[in-house]
Design a protein around this motif. Structure first.
Motif, PDB file in Angstrom:
ATOM      1  N   TRP A   1      34.717  51.385  23.953  1.00 54.33           N
ATOM      2  CA  TRP A   1      35.912  51.505  23.095  1.00 54.33           C
ATOM      3  C   TRP A   1      37.081  52.068  23.890  1.00 54.33           C
ATOM      4  O   TRP A   1      38.200  51.555  23.819  1.00 54.33           O
ATOM      5  CB  TRP A   1      35.598  52.415  21.905  1.00 54.33           C
ATOM      6  CG  TRP A   1      36.790  52.644  21.034  1.00 54.33           C
ATOM      7  CD1 TRP A   1      37.235  51.843  20.025  1.00 54.33           C
ATOM      8  CD2 TRP A   1      37.720  53.730  21.113  1.00 54.33           C
ATOM      9  NE1 TRP A   1      38.376  52.363  19.465  1.00 54.33           N
ATOM     10  CE2 TRP A   1      38.707  53.523  20.120  1.00 54.33           C
ATOM     11  CE3 TRP A   1      37.808  54.856  21.930  1.00 54.33           C
ATOM     12  CZ2 TRP A   1      39.762  54.401  19.923  1.00 54.33           C
ATOM     13  CZ3 TRP A   1      38.860  55.732  21.738  1.00 54.33           C
ATOM     14  CH2 TRP A   1      39.826  55.504  20.743  1.00 54.33           C
TER      15      TRP A   1
ATOM     16  N   HIS B   1      41.040  49.689  26.099  1.00 52.15           N
ATOM     17  CA  HIS B   1      42.495  49.882  26.118  1.00 52.15           C
ATOM     18  C   HIS B   1      43.090  49.202  27.350  1.00 52.15           C
ATOM     19  O   HIS B   1      42.528  49.280  28.451  1.00 52.15           O
ATOM     20  CB  HIS B   1      42.818  51.380  26.134  1.00 52.15           C
ATOM     21  CG  HIS B   1      44.244  51.683  25.835  1.00 52.15           C
ATOM     22  ND1 HIS B   1      45.251  51.548  26.774  1.00 52.15           N
ATOM     23  CD2 HIS B   1      44.855  52.100  24.694  1.00 52.15           C
ATOM     24  CE1 HIS B   1      46.403  51.868  26.227  1.00 52.15           C
ATOM     25  NE2 HIS B   1      46.194  52.205  24.972  1.00 52.15           N
TER      26      HIS B   1
ATOM     27  N   ARG C   1      38.859  43.026  18.701  1.00 55.10           N
ATOM     28  CA  ARG C   1      39.974  43.830  18.193  1.00 55.10           C
ATOM     29  C   ARG C   1      39.599  44.494  16.866  1.00 55.10           C
ATOM     30  O   ARG C   1      39.897  45.662  16.639  1.00 55.10           O
ATOM     31  CB  ARG C   1      41.206  42.933  18.029  1.00 55.10           C
ATOM     32  CG  ARG C   1      42.433  43.634  17.486  1.00 55.10           C
ATOM     33  CD  ARG C   1      43.592  42.658  17.410  1.00 55.10           C
ATOM     34  NE  ARG C   1      44.128  42.392  18.752  1.00 55.10           N
ATOM     35  CZ  ARG C   1      45.173  43.027  19.279  1.00 55.10           C
ATOM     36  NH1 ARG C   1      45.787  43.984  18.584  1.00 55.10           N
ATOM     37  NH2 ARG C   1      45.604  42.715  20.476  1.00 55.10           N
ATOM     38  N   ASP C   2      38.925  43.734  16.002  1.00 58.26           N
ATOM     39  CA  ASP C   2      38.521  44.291  14.710  1.00 58.26           C
ATOM     40  C   ASP C   2      37.534  45.441  14.895  1.00 58.26           C
ATOM     41  O   ASP C   2      37.612  46.463  14.198  1.00 58.26           O
ATOM     42  CB  ASP C   2      37.885  43.206  13.836  1.00 58.26           C
ATOM     43  CG  ASP C   2      38.911  42.216  13.292  1.00 58.26           C
ATOM     44  OD1 ASP C   2      40.121  42.493  13.415  1.00 58.26           O
ATOM     45  OD2 ASP C   2      38.490  41.178  12.755  1.00 58.26           O
TER      46      ASP C   2
ATOM     47  N   TRP D   1      37.263  47.371  17.554  1.00 53.13           N
ATOM     48  CA  TRP D   1      37.992  48.489  18.160  1.00 53.13           C
ATOM     49  C   TRP D   1      38.726  49.287  17.078  1.00 53.13           C
ATOM     50  O   TRP D   1      38.639  50.514  17.016  1.00 53.13           O
ATOM     51  CB  TRP D   1      38.972  47.979  19.210  1.00 53.13           C
ATOM     52  CG  TRP D   1      39.600  49.059  20.032  1.00 53.13           C
ATOM     53  CD1 TRP D   1      39.153  49.567  21.212  1.00 53.13           C
ATOM     54  CD2 TRP D   1      40.811  49.783  19.717  1.00 53.13           C
ATOM     55  NE1 TRP D   1      39.995  50.553  21.664  1.00 53.13           N
ATOM     56  CE2 TRP D   1      41.012  50.713  20.764  1.00 53.13           C
ATOM     57  CE3 TRP D   1      41.723  49.738  18.674  1.00 53.13           C
ATOM     58  CZ2 TRP D   1      42.108  51.594  20.784  1.00 53.13           C
ATOM     59  CZ3 TRP D   1      42.811  50.611  18.686  1.00 53.13           C
ATOM     60  CH2 TRP D   1      42.983  51.518  19.737  1.00 53.13           C
ATOM     61  N   TYR D   2      39.439  48.563  16.211  1.00 55.52           N
ATOM     62  CA  TYR D   2      40.178  49.239  15.151  1.00 55.52           C
ATOM     63  C   TYR D   2      39.244  49.897  14.141  1.00 55.52           C
ATOM     64  O   TYR D   2      39.558  50.957  13.589  1.00 55.52           O
ATOM     65  CB  TYR D   2      41.124  48.260  14.455  1.00 55.52           C
ATOM     66  CG  TYR D   2      42.506  48.234  15.073  1.00 55.52           C
ATOM     67  CD1 TYR D   2      43.425  49.245  14.803  1.00 55.52           C
ATOM     68  CD2 TYR D   2      42.886  47.208  15.938  1.00 55.52           C
ATOM     69  CE1 TYR D   2      44.697  49.225  15.370  1.00 55.52           C
ATOM     70  CE2 TYR D   2      44.149  47.182  16.513  1.00 55.52           C
ATOM     71  CZ  TYR D   2      45.047  48.200  16.227  1.00 55.52           C
ATOM     72  OH  TYR D   2      46.302  48.182  16.798  1.00 55.52           O
ATOM     73  N   SER D   3      38.101  49.288  13.878  1.00 57.63           N
ATOM     74  CA  SER D   3      37.148  49.896  12.948  1.00 57.63           C
ATOM     75  C   SER D   3      36.695  51.254  13.460  1.00 57.63           C
ATOM     76  O   SER D   3      36.597  52.222  12.695  1.00 57.63           O
ATOM     77  CB  SER D   3      35.943  48.971  12.764  1.00 57.63           C
ATOM     78  OG  SER D   3      36.319  47.781  12.105  1.00 57.63           O
TER      79      SER D   3
ATOM     80  N   TYR E   1      38.333  53.186  15.628  1.00 58.17           N
ATOM     81  CA  TYR E   1      39.491  54.075  15.640  1.00 58.17           C
ATOM     82  C   TYR E   1      39.788  54.629  14.247  1.00 58.17           C
ATOM     83  O   TYR E   1      39.923  55.851  14.054  1.00 58.17           O
ATOM     84  CB  TYR E   1      40.705  53.324  16.190  1.00 58.17           C
ATOM     85  CG  TYR E   1      42.028  54.047  16.047  1.00 58.17           C
ATOM     86  CD1 TYR E   1      42.169  55.379  16.431  1.00 58.17           C
ATOM     87  CD2 TYR E   1      43.144  53.385  15.541  1.00 58.17           C
ATOM     88  CE1 TYR E   1      43.384  56.037  16.309  1.00 58.17           C
ATOM     89  CE2 TYR E   1      44.371  54.027  15.414  1.00 58.17           C
ATOM     90  CZ  TYR E   1      44.483  55.359  15.793  1.00 58.17           C
ATOM     91  OH  TYR E   1      45.694  56.002  15.669  1.00 58.17           O
ATOM     92  N   VAL E   2      39.863  53.764  13.266  1.00 60.68           N
ATOM     93  CA  VAL E   2      40.204  54.198  11.909  1.00 60.68           C
ATOM     94  C   VAL E   2      39.103  55.085  11.341  1.00 60.68           C
ATOM     95  O   VAL E   2      39.378  56.090  10.666  1.00 60.68           O
ATOM     96  CB  VAL E   2      40.469  52.983  11.001  1.00 60.68           C
ATOM     97  CG1 VAL E   2      40.650  53.419   9.554  1.00 60.68           C
ATOM     98  CG2 VAL E   2      41.715  52.232  11.474  1.00 60.68           C
TER      99      VAL E   2
ATOM    100  N   LEU F   1      45.323  53.518   8.553  1.00 61.25           N
ATOM    101  CA  LEU F   1      46.619  53.465   9.225  1.00 61.25           C
ATOM    102  C   LEU F   1      47.723  53.278   8.203  1.00 61.25           C
ATOM    103  O   LEU F   1      47.497  52.725   7.113  1.00 61.25           O
ATOM    104  CB  LEU F   1      46.640  52.311  10.227  1.00 61.25           C
ATOM    105  CG  LEU F   1      45.810  52.519  11.501  1.00 61.25           C
ATOM    106  CD1 LEU F   1      45.651  51.216  12.258  1.00 61.25           C
ATOM    107  CD2 LEU F   1      46.462  53.555  12.393  1.00 61.25           C
TER     108      LEU F   1
END
Length: 325
Positions: free
Chosen positions: A274, A278, A309-310, A312-314, A316-317, A324
């Motif tokens: 993860w 970046h 991408r999904d 990664w954002y999962s 992070y959130v 967000l």
């Protein structure tokens, strides 16, 4: 495939770094024991077995014993020196008597520190020297004199910093003839300021973020290698006891486990992948000397390439604990 900033400067290195802070026993002046050397050897061999060729030190780690322990390995295996990249740091002085712990970027102290580092490691040169934490009394011209002498004498090949923001890096760079190669900072799935700084522009929530505005962008523009200390978040998402942890941490650990199972890998590889996903090409510094945990990081680069991408954002959130804006 993107090329790492260090490789762009001609430094052949691995995608992961092994941090040597645990080497040498406790943070005291007690002698190094044979078991400490054997523990370090097992950790180094585990790192080498998964392609890690870069090792991170600092002169204060276990009061100098980490470097001395690594020096024992280099002495026993002379061919190892040409196979690895060795990085160390200076600039932190421990408390002594009535004098408090402090930071010191004076020319005399930098030169003295590097001589000590080389003596403990038993090597003639460092591949990279980092200035460990910002010194409020730093004079860039004085630092430049010290680094110039180290470069001309062959004692240090490249220079970098640790825990500096982009303004401090630019200020120091103004006096240096050579480009700063590295900035090492705390970044992980539980230390999210480096991402929050990006998404909270023009938002009140951003007032509580203290990573350093423009730091990531400056590093990418100037080809400065960003390294992450503490990238495994002290095991919070990869097997540490979660008793007493927040629901946010528990849920994120469960998500990491599900992703690891789906991708046939380890939680460690997910957590590191993860971070490495970046575009700044962040280089994690592993803080463990446990061979099993080091080897568990083997798939990190593969995960970084395949993490969507999904996904990664999962992560992070989930780790930030709320949606967000």
């Amino acid at each position: 495939m993107k090329i790492m900033p260090l490789e762009q400067r001609g430094i052949s290195t691995s995608r992961l770094i092994l941090g040597c802070m645990p080497f040498g026993g406790g943070w005291n002046r007690e002698p190094i024991e044979q078991q400490h050397i054997l523990e370090a050897e097992r950790a180094v061999d585990a790192a080498l077995s998964i392609g890690i060729s870069m090792f991170d030190h600092a002169d204060i780690y276990t009061m100098g014993k980490a470097e001395e322990t690594f020096g024992h390995l280099l002495k026993a295996r002379p061919s190892l020196r040409d196979q690895v990249v060795i990085q160390s740091k200076c600039g932190i002085r421990v408390a002594k008597g009535q004098v408090p712990g402090r930071y010191d970027f004076s020319k005399a102290y930098i030169l003295e520190s590097v001589n000590g580092i080389l003596q403990r490691l038993g090597t003639e040169y460092l591949d990279i020297l980092l200035l460990h934490r910002p010194d409020p009394l730093m004079d860039p011209n004085e630092v430049a004199e010290a680094l110039g002498k180290l470069k001309s004498s062959g004692k240090v090949r490249y220079f970098g910093v640790s825990n500096m923001n982009s303004s401090q890096v630019r200020f120091l760079q103004s006096a240096l003839p050579e480009a700063i190669a590295v900035n090492q900072l705390e970044m992980s799935l539980s230390k999210l300021d480096f991402v929050d700084q990006t998404v909270h522009v023009n938002q009140a929530e951003g007032n509580s973020v203290h990573f350093g505005e423009g730091l990531l962008e400056h590093a990418q523009l100037q080809r400065i290698q960003l390294q992450a200390w503490g990238p495994l978040a002290q095991g919070a998402f990869s097997g540490r006891s979660l008793e007493g942890e927040s629901e946010r941490v528990v849920q994120t650990a469960a998500l990491v486990t599900r992703l690891a199972e789906a991708k046939n890998t380890t939680p460690e590889a997910i957590v590191l992948g993860w971070l490495m996903r970046h575009p700044a090409m962040i280089q994690p510094v592993l803080g463990s000397s446990n061979p099993k945990r080091i080897i568990a990081c083997r798939d990190a680069e593969r995960v970084s390439v395949n993490l969507t991408r999904d996904e990664w954002y999962s992560l992070y959130v989930s780790s930030r604990g709320h949606a967000l804006p």
